[in-house]
Motif scaffolding. Structure first.
Motif, PDB file in Angstrom:
ATOM      1  N   GLN A  34      45.863  20.774  30.302  1.00  0.00           N
ATOM      2  CA  GLN A  34      45.057  19.942  29.408  1.00  0.00           C
ATOM      3  C   GLN A  34      43.584  20.004  29.810  1.00  0.00           C
ATOM      4  O   GLN A  34      42.700  20.168  28.961  1.00  0.00           O
ATOM      5  CB  GLN A  34      45.554  18.497  29.451  1.00  0.00           C
ATOM      6  N   LYS A  35      43.318  19.901  31.094  1.00  0.00           N
ATOM      7  CA  LYS A  35      41.942  19.947  31.579  1.00  0.00           C
ATOM      8  C   LYS A  35      41.299  21.296  31.256  1.00  0.00           C
ATOM      9  O   LYS A  35      40.154  21.350  30.784  1.00  0.00           O
ATOM     10  CB  LYS A  35      41.909  19.689  33.083  1.00  0.00           C
ATOM     11  N   MET A  38      40.433  21.438  27.648  1.00  0.00           N
ATOM     12  CA  MET A  38      39.273  20.585  27.355  1.00  0.00           C
ATOM     13  C   MET A  38      37.977  21.245  27.818  1.00  0.00           C
ATOM     14  O   MET A  38      36.958  21.191  27.115  1.00  0.00           O
ATOM     15  CB  MET A  38      39.455  19.220  28.018  1.00  0.00           C
ATOM     16  N   GLU A  60      30.845  12.092  26.242  1.00  0.00           N
ATOM     17  CA  GLU A  60      32.196  11.660  25.888  1.00  0.00           C
ATOM     18  C   GLU A  60      33.230  12.694  26.325  1.00  0.00           C
ATOM     19  O   GLU A  60      34.276  12.350  26.897  1.00  0.00           O
ATOM     20  CB  GLU A  60      32.301  11.404  24.389  1.00  0.00           C
ATOM     21  N   MET A  61      32.938  13.967  26.067  1.00  0.00           N
ATOM     22  CA  MET A  61      33.873  15.026  26.455  1.00  0.00           C
ATOM     23  C   MET A  61      33.974  15.126  27.979  1.00  0.00           C
ATOM     24  O   MET A  61      35.074  15.264  28.522  1.00  0.00           O
ATOM     25  CB  MET A  61      33.464  16.357  25.838  1.00  0.00           C
ATOM     26  N   ASN A  63      33.437  12.776  30.152  1.00  0.00           N
ATOM     27  CA  ASN A  63      34.173  11.607  30.643  1.00  0.00           C
ATOM     28  C   ASN A  63      35.675  11.777  30.430  1.00  0.00           C
ATOM     29  O   ASN A  63      36.477  11.403  31.294  1.00  0.00           O
ATOM     30  CB  ASN A  63      33.676  10.323  29.978  1.00  0.00           C
ATOM     31  N   SER A  64      36.064  12.340  29.305  1.00  0.00           N
ATOM     32  CA  SER A  64      37.485  12.588  29.052  1.00  0.00           C
ATOM     33  C   SER A  64      38.053  13.584  30.062  1.00  0.00           C
ATOM     34  O   SER A  64      39.163  13.403  30.573  1.00  0.00           O
ATOM     35  CB  SER A  64      37.699  13.116  27.635  1.00  0.00           C
ATOM     36  N   GLU A  67      38.547  11.866  33.343  1.00  0.00           N
ATOM     37  CA  GLU A  67      39.745  11.026  33.348  1.00  0.00           C
ATOM     38  C   GLU A  67      40.992  11.852  33.666  1.00  0.00           C
ATOM     39  O   GLU A  67      41.872  11.405  34.411  1.00  0.00           O
ATOM     40  CB  GLU A  67      39.907  10.313  32.013  1.00  0.00           C
ATOM     41  N   VAL A  68      41.062  13.052  33.119  1.00  0.00           N
ATOM     42  CA  VAL A  68      42.197  13.929  33.400  1.00  0.00           C
ATOM     43  C   VAL A  68      42.153  14.360  34.872  1.00  0.00           C
ATOM     44  O   VAL A  68      43.184  14.379  35.552  1.00  0.00           O
ATOM     45  CB  VAL A  68      42.206  15.153  32.454  1.00  0.00           C
TER      46      VAL A  68
END
Length: 83
Positions: A34-35, A38, A60-61, A63-64, A67-68
């Motif tokens: 997933q990372k 992204m 925003e991207m 930060n997402s 989080e991962v």
């Protein structure tokens, strides 16, 4: 000497923790995929000019992604605790 029931309990406990570690390993693998996706998406958006570095969308991207990354680190910590 330990009793047979104590030995069986240790064996079962060991197998239980091996299973938990296996689940965390699978979680880490999925989170890493997933990372990577992204990061690729972010790079593509930046290369195409869709997102500018340090823009709100960029933050925003990022930060997402962070989080991962944190979730991966938490799973790695959990594995250490199981060991």
């Amino acid at each position: 000497p330990i009793s047979q029931s104590e030995a069986n309990a240790q064996l079962i406990s060991g197998e239980y923790y091996k299973a938990l570690i296996g689940n965390e390993d699978k979680t880490i693998t999925e989170l890493q995929k997933q990372k990577n996706a992204m990061l690729s998406e972010l790079q593509t958006a930046m290369n195409s000019g869709t997102i500018d570095k340090y823009s709100e969308a960029w933050y925003e991207m990022v930060n997402s992604i962070d989080e991962v990354t944190l979730s991966i680190q938490e799973s790695q910590t959990q594995i250490k605790e199981y060991e």
